[in-house]
Design an enzyme around this catalytic site. Structure first.
Site, PDB file in Angstrom:
ATOM      1  N   ARG A  59       0.971  -1.092   0.130  1.00 31.06           N
ATOM      2  CA  ARG A  59      -0.107  -0.125   0.051  1.00 31.06           C
ATOM      3  C   ARG A  59       1.022   1.433   0.009  1.00 31.06           C
ATOM      4  O   ARG A  59       2.076   1.147   0.367  1.00 31.06           O
ATOM      5  CB  ARG A  59      -0.859  -0.047   1.110  1.00 31.06           C
ATOM      6  CG  ARG A  59      -0.202   0.377   2.451  1.00 31.06           C
ATOM      7  CD  ARG A  59      -1.184   0.155   3.677  1.00 31.06           C
ATOM      8  NE  ARG A  59      -0.690   0.584   5.150  1.00 31.06           N
ATOM      9  CZ  ARG A  59      -0.156   1.916   5.304  1.00 31.06           C
ATOM     10  NH1 ARG A  59      -0.268   2.783   4.465  1.00 31.06           N
ATOM     11  NH2 ARG A  59       0.465   2.168   6.268  1.00 31.06           N
ATOM     12  N   LEU A  60       0.142   2.402  -0.277  1.00 33.60           N
ATOM     13  CA  LEU A  60       0.850   3.714  -0.243  1.00 33.60           C
ATOM     14  C   LEU A  60       0.004   4.348   0.774  1.00 33.60           C
ATOM     15  O   LEU A  60      -1.225   4.471   0.838  1.00 33.60           O
ATOM     16  CB  LEU A  60       0.818   4.542  -1.624  1.00 33.60           C
ATOM     17  CG  LEU A  60       1.713   3.723  -2.768  1.00 33.60           C
ATOM     18  CD1 LEU A  60       1.605   4.237  -3.907  1.00 33.60           C
ATOM     19  CD2 LEU A  60       3.190   3.718  -2.351  1.00 33.60           C
ATOM     20  N   ASP A  61       0.536   5.188   1.365  1.00 35.78           N
ATOM     21  CA  ASP A  61      -0.202   6.119   2.594  1.00 35.78           C
ATOM     22  C   ASP A  61      -1.058   6.989   1.595  1.00 35.78           C
ATOM     23  O   ASP A  61      -0.941   7.332   0.521  1.00 35.78           O
ATOM     24  CB  ASP A  61       1.086   7.099   3.353  1.00 35.78           C
ATOM     25  CG  ASP A  61       1.766   6.122   4.154  1.00 35.78           C
ATOM     26  OD1 ASP A  61       1.402   4.903   4.689  1.00 35.78           O
ATOM     27  OD2 ASP A  61       2.701   6.871   4.983  1.00 35.78           O
ATOM     28  N   ARG A  62      -1.793   7.486   2.537  1.00 33.15           N
ATOM     29  CA  ARG A  62      -3.078   8.357   1.931  1.00 33.15           C
ATOM     30  C   ARG A  62      -2.515   9.662   0.786  1.00 33.15           C
ATOM     31  O   ARG A  62      -2.762   9.796  -0.192  1.00 33.15           O
ATOM     32  CB  ARG A  62      -4.012   8.808   2.884  1.00 33.15           C
ATOM     33  CG  ARG A  62      -5.221   9.880   2.340  1.00 33.15           C
ATOM     34  CD  ARG A  62      -6.239  10.433   3.324  1.00 33.15           C
ATOM     35  NE  ARG A  62      -5.354  11.742   3.646  1.00 33.15           N
ATOM     36  CZ  ARG A  62      -5.825  12.863   4.041  1.00 33.15           C
ATOM     37  NH1 ARG A  62      -7.092  12.838   4.283  1.00 33.15           N
ATOM     38  NH2 ARG A  62      -5.038  13.798   4.274  1.00 33.15           N
ATOM     39  N   THR A  64       0.415   9.890  -0.191  1.00 31.18           N
ATOM     40  CA  THR A  64       1.536   9.443  -1.051  1.00 31.18           C
ATOM     41  C   THR A  64       0.685   8.969  -2.596  1.00 31.18           C
ATOM     42  O   THR A  64      -0.106   8.409  -2.768  1.00 31.18           O
ATOM     43  CB  THR A  64       2.359   8.294  -0.706  1.00 31.18           C
ATOM     44  OG1 THR A  64       2.926   8.783   0.676  1.00 31.18           O
ATOM     45  CG2 THR A  64       3.444   8.149  -1.433  1.00 31.18           C
TER      46      THR A  64
END
Length: 116
Positions: A59-62, A64
């Site tokens: 996942r990627l942070d919100r 990012t």
């Protein structure tokens, strides 16, 4: 925080096993806790005709933006999970910096802060 209504994503590659997407900043990759955080990349993919993508191997942070590879089959998802777990998948991050770094190439080993 919750996903921003204006956050976007776009498909970069689709085949029988993989969906590769460019996730914009402001969009959660997976749902958070509570109804306010239900809107995410996975829910938007389901709404756009990709309900088979129920999990993310990474996942990627919100806040990012970047590219995510998502399995469209259980076997593809497992394969991606193993590749990330065994560190066989390579990741590259780029950052916008204030000023000029002293060197053309290097490594930054510091916490990443948010732009305010």
């Amino acid at each position: 925080g919750a996903s921003l209504p204006t956050a976007t994503w776009r498909a970069l590659h689709v085949d029988g096993a993989l969906l590769v997407v460019d996730k914009g900043a402001g969009l959660l990759t997976v749902p958070g806790i509570g109804e306010a955080k239900a809107d995410c990349l996975l829910s938007r993919l389901a709404d756009a005709g990709h309900p088979e993508v129920g999990h993310a191997a990474h996942r990627l942070d919100r806040d990012t933006s970047g590219v995510l590879a998502l399995g469209r089959t259980p076997a593809a998802h497992r394969s991606l999970c193993v590749q990330f777990q065994e560190r066989r998948a390579s990741k590259r991050y780029e950052a916008l910096v204030l000023g000029w770094p002293a060197e053309d190439v290097g490594e930054v080993d510091l916490p990443i802060g948010k732009v305010r």
